[in-house]
Enzyme design. Structure first.
Site, short mmCIF file in Angstrom:
data_model
loop_
_atom_site.label_atom_id
_atom_site.label_comp_id
_atom_site.label_asym_id
_atom_site.label_seq_id
_atom_site.Cartn_x
_atom_site.Cartn_y
_atom_site.Cartn_z
N SER A 32 0.81 -1.22 0.00
CA SER A 32 0.00 0.00 0.00
C SER A 32 0.84 1.27 0.00
O SER A 32 0.31 2.37 0.13
CB SER A 32 -0.89 -0.01 1.25
OG SER A 32 -0.10 -0.40 2.37
N THR A 37 -1.61 3.42 4.74
CA THR A 37 -0.60 4.44 4.45
C THR A 37 0.46 4.43 5.54
O THR A 37 0.14 4.10 6.68
CB THR A 37 -1.31 5.82 4.49
OG1 THR A 37 -2.20 5.87 3.39
CG2 THR A 37 -0.35 6.97 4.44
N THR A 60 1.81 7.01 0.30
CA THR A 60 0.93 5.87 0.03
C THR A 60 0.75 5.63 -1.47
O THR A 60 0.97 6.55 -2.27
CB THR A 60 -0.47 6.16 0.65
OG1 THR A 60 -1.28 5.00 0.57
CG2 THR A 60 -1.19 7.29 -0.06
N ARG A 68 -7.52 9.20 -9.15
CA ARG A 68 -8.03 9.42 -7.78
C ARG A 68 -6.88 9.84 -6.85
O ARG A 68 -5.80 9.27 -6.88
CB ARG A 68 -8.69 8.14 -7.28
CG ARG A 68 -9.25 8.23 -5.85
CD ARG A 68 -8.27 7.71 -4.81
NE ARG A 68 -8.86 7.63 -3.48
CZ ARG A 68 -8.19 7.39 -2.38
NH1 ARG A 68 -6.89 7.18 -2.42
NH2 ARG A 68 -8.79 7.34 -1.22
N THR A 77 -4.53 7.25 8.39
CA THR A 77 -4.55 6.13 7.47
C THR A 77 -6.00 5.67 7.35
O THR A 77 -6.77 5.82 8.28
CB THR A 77 -3.65 4.98 7.96
OG1 THR A 77 -3.75 3.88 7.05
CG2 THR A 77 -4.02 4.50 9.34
N GLY A 78 -6.35 5.16 6.20
CA GLY A 78 -7.72 4.70 6.01
C GLY A 78 -8.37 5.38 4.82
O GLY A 78 -7.68 5.87 3.92
N1 ASP Z 1 -5.46 7.13 3.20
C1 ASP Z 1 -5.04 6.49 2.00
C2 ASP Z 1 -5.89 6.92 0.86
O1 ASP Z 1 -7.07 7.09 1.02
C3 ASP Z 1 -5.03 5.02 2.05
C4 ASP Z 1 -4.88 4.37 3.39
O2 ASP Z 1 -4.26 4.85 4.28
O3 ASP Z 1 -5.41 3.33 3.63
O4 ASP Z 1 -5.36 7.04 -0.20
#
Ligand code: ASP
Length: 324
Positions: free
Chosen positions: A82, A184, A202, A212, A235-236
């Site tokens: 990721s 991330t 990320t 995106r 993160t997320g």
């Molecule tokens: N926050 C990141 C994104 O939306 C991905 C992640 O951290 O899971 O690109």
């Protein structure tokens, strides 16, 4: 007229005073309090990144250098699916990278949708330090990187390519989003001088639409530092973090007196409440670090982990508090 004897006496007193002052200066230098450095980052893969960052912090280096060096470890790790090399591609097979960096002077730099570069965090730092801008994206970001000596690299690892091909077979290229395949590295460091910096990098959500951009390169969403207060990173699901200016919110709550953990919790609650979809799968977490070196974290779901490295503790914190 001053006599020779008086002149010698006066000189002796002056020399004595100078010596006393010099001694006092040395003493005050020796007793000048240095801060205990600490670095924290998201997920268990943050441990290796923290170890690299801490080498710089323990040698008296700058937090900014520490966070850049730290997250570069994760960017180059093919096993992290990721971030950077080994990251999952978008649904068209492109590994598009987002990164941001922020220092103790509120200098900021970001890149988004950057392809074929091993270390987007270093390009973000260069945007911060060498351009009159703060954010470059896509082709322009790539051109800037190549013009400044970065080499073109194929960032699609054999494993990520195989996973993507499997995904294509299963989904038949339906515009479906995989909410689980994302993570991330966000990192925050406090150096011995008491300064905080942060970095976030990320490959974003796996099989996202081409073009995106998530929260990670957006200062205030995926990362924010105010050297008077502290820093936060996330993160997320970037879409949800952007909606509430998540990392900025966490820092502002710490300014109001919230502990790092309380601030992360309040941001998670706000994010879930404000999500228009009210989807069960709104998933994200924050980490925060304040000027005292206190840290905290909170996530929507159970299972989130963070990595911490200081002289007192090194390792992964698994019992992160969560909402659901
Ligand atoms: N926050 C990141 C994104 O939306 C991905 C992640 O951290 O899971 O690109």
């Amino acid at each position: 007229m001053i006599s020779r004897r008086k002149f010698i006496q006066a000189s002796a007193v002056t020399s004595l005073l100078t010596a006393i002052q010099a001694k006092a200066n040395v003493l005050s230098l020796n007793t000048k309090k240095t801060v205990q450095p600490i670095v924290i980052s998201t997920w268990d893969f943050g441990a290796a990144a923290n170890a690299e960052a801490f080498k710089i912090l323990s040698a008296g280096g700058r937090a900014l250098d520490a966070v850049e060096a730290g997250v570069k470890i994760t960017e180059a790790d093919p096993n992290v699916e990721s971030v950077g090399y080994g990251g999952n591609p978008d649904r068209d097979g492109h590994v598009t990278l987002d990164a941001s960096i922020m220092d103790e002077f509120s200098n900021i730099g970001s890149v988004a949708c950057l392809e074929n570069i091993m270390h987007p965090i270093s390009v973000a730092r260069l945007v911060m330090e060498k351009t009159p801008h703060v954010f470059l994206a896509g082709e322009g970001a790539l051109k800037f990187a190549l013009d400044n000596g970065f080499e073109k690299t194929n960032m699609l690892s054999p494993k990520a390519e195989a996973n993507w091909k499997k995904w294509l077979e299963e989904t038949k290229y339906m515009p479906k989003v995989d909410y689980n395949s994302h993570d991330t590295i966000g990192m925050l460091a406090l150096d011995v001088h008491g300064n905080i910096s942060g970095a976030c990098t990320t490959s974003g959500r796996a099989y996202k639409m081409h073009g995106r951009i998530g929260d990670s390169p957006i200062i205030g969403a995926g990362l924010f530092v105010d050297n008077e207060i502290g820093g936060a990173t996330s993160t997320g699901m970037g879409e949800e973090v952007i909606r509430i200016c998540g990392s900025y919110l966490v820092v502002e709550l710490m300014r109001q007196g919230y502990s790092p953990m309380q601030a992360c919790k309040a941001a998670v609650e706000r994010m879930v409440k404000k999500s228009p979809s009210k989807k069960e799968d709104v998933s994200a977490g924050f980490i925060a670090l304040n000027k005292k070196g206190e840290y905290g974290s909170f996530s929507v779901y159970k299972g989130y982990q963070i990595a911490v490295h200081s002289t007192k503790e090194q390792g992964i914190v698994k019992d992160i508090q969560y909402l659901k």
